[in-house]
Design an enzyme around this catalytic site. Structure first.
Site, PDB file in Angstrom:
ATOM      1  N   ASP A   1       0.816  -1.216   0.000  1.00 24.99           N
ATOM      2  CA  ASP A   1       0.000   0.000   0.000  1.00 24.99           C
ATOM      3  C   ASP A   1       0.855   1.273   0.000  1.00 24.99           C
ATOM      4  OD1 ASP A   1      -1.399  -2.237   0.702  1.00 24.99           O
ATOM      5  OD2 ASP A   1      -2.707  -1.237   2.121  1.00 24.99           O
TER       6      ASP A   1
ATOM      7  N   HIS B   1      -1.101   4.422  -0.391  1.00 23.29           N
ATOM      8  CA  HIS B   1      -2.089   5.273   0.279  1.00 23.29           C
ATOM      9  C   HIS B   1      -1.773   6.767   0.239  1.00 23.29           C
ATOM     10  CE1 HIS B   1      -5.201   2.668   1.677  1.00 23.29           C
ATOM     11  NE2 HIS B   1      -4.400   1.873   2.374  1.00 23.29           N
TER      12      HIS B   1
ATOM     13  N   ASP C   1      -4.239  -0.241  -3.339  1.00 24.56           N
ATOM     14  CA  ASP C   1      -4.396   0.803  -2.319  1.00 24.56           C
ATOM     15  C   ASP C   1      -3.406   1.950  -2.520  1.00 24.56           C
ATOM     16  OD1 ASP C   1      -6.443  -0.672  -1.279  1.00 24.56           O
ATOM     17  OD2 ASP C   1      -5.694  -0.682   0.763  1.00 24.56           O
TER      18      ASP C   1
ATOM     19  N   ASN D   1      -8.839  -2.754  -2.490  1.00 26.71           N
ATOM     20  CA  ASN D   1     -10.212  -2.406  -2.109  1.00 26.71           C
ATOM     21  C   ASN D   1     -10.446  -0.896  -2.103  1.00 26.71           C
ATOM     22  OD1 ASN D   1      -8.474  -2.456   0.269  1.00 26.71           O
ATOM     23  ND2 ASN D   1     -10.323  -2.041   1.460  1.00 26.71           N
ATOM     24  N   HIS D   2      -9.374  -0.098  -1.964  1.00 25.10           N
ATOM     25  CA  HIS D   2      -9.544   1.358  -2.000  1.00 25.10           C
ATOM     26  C   HIS D   2      -9.652   1.882  -3.422  1.00 25.10           C
ATOM     27  CE1 HIS D   2      -9.208   2.745   2.237  1.00 25.10           C
ATOM     28  NE2 HIS D   2      -8.735   1.509   2.378  1.00 25.10           N
TER      29      HIS D   2
ATOM     30  N   HIS E   1      -4.339  -8.053  -3.548  1.00 25.36           N
ATOM     31  CA  HIS E   1      -4.749  -7.279  -2.389  1.00 25.36           C
ATOM     32  C   HIS E   1      -6.034  -7.909  -1.854  1.00 25.36           C
ATOM     33  CE1 HIS E   1      -4.371  -3.522  -0.048  1.00 25.36           C
ATOM     34  NE2 HIS E   1      -5.666  -3.711   0.133  1.00 25.36           N
TER      35      HIS E   1
END
Length: 225
Positions: free
Chosen positions: A83, A85, A112, A144-145, A193
């Site tokens: 990730d 982010h 992500d 998932n993001h 992921h």
């Protein structure tokens, strides 16, 4: 005579466009240079990119992803990264440590890229630029993001709205819907992921996932027998 004049004008126009293309840097190369230059700036400095440049990059990256499978198969050596982010300066540091993506310096990102931090746009655009430039060396899996119902809540929507507009967020979401969901390294290391479903009895299950399927998952990287 009129026909000859038209043909001459068309030829002159084509030559002018070719000359302009040679003189002006490609939007991908120009954007990479602009974002990588942030290494010389104080950490946290925002990089404001042109809307047209971002949309052009999204469009080109989407075309490439649509041509590649949902399960991408890659050979080592390759850097596998988790990730990011929205932590743009951490991503730049990662490239300092692992090398800038190239034909010989391969990367597999596990999703992500957005939410939580404040520079998801820079992270996503830089990775997409490298994806366009090296489509067989840089792979970006969906996390998932990278799902509208998630990044609508956890920050990416607000970042796009604050820095650009809601339309920009929708354009990113359209790209997210085209991302692959899993990678297979050396034919035996399964990366994604997400958790492993008890229904995943064959890798063909991944290959058959709809390109616009919904992603809901937590991170993992496991070895497949």
């Amino acid at each position: 005579m009129a026909k000859i004049a038209v043909e001459e004008l068309e030829t002159a126009s084509a030559m002018s466009e070719e000359k302009q293309a040679r003189e002006e840097p490609d939007v991908v190369d120009a954007t990479i240079a602009e974002l990588m230059n942030a290494q010389t700036l104080p950490v946290g400095t925002m990089i404001t990119l042109e809307v047209d440049a971002i949309n052009a990059i999204l469009s080109r990256a989407r075309e490439i992803m649509m041509q590649q499978p949902m399960l991408v198969e890659v050979d080592p050596p390759i850097n596998i990264c988790g990730d990011t982010h929205g932590q743009f300066y951490d991503l730049l540091r990662l490239f300092e440590m692992g090398g800038v993506p190239s034909e010989d310096q391969k990367y597999l990102f596990l999703g992500d890229y957005v939410d939580r931090s404040h520079q998801s746009i820079e992270v996503m655009v830089l990775l997409l630029c490298f994806k366009i430039k090296f489509p067989e060396s840089v792979y970006l899996l969906r996390g998932n993001h990278e799902c509208a119902s998630i990044n609508r809540i956890y920050g990416f929507y607000d970042e796009c709205k604050r820095r650009y507009n809601i339309r920009m967020w929708r354009n990113f979401v359209d790209l997210f819907n085209c991302m692959p969901v899993s990678g297979l390294v050396a034919g035996r290391i399964l990366c994604m992921h997400g958790g492993l479903s008890p229904e995943l009895v064959s890798l063909d299950k991944i290959r058959d996932i709809s390109r616009y399927g919904r992603v809901s998952c937590v991170g993992c990287c496991v070895t497949a027998d």
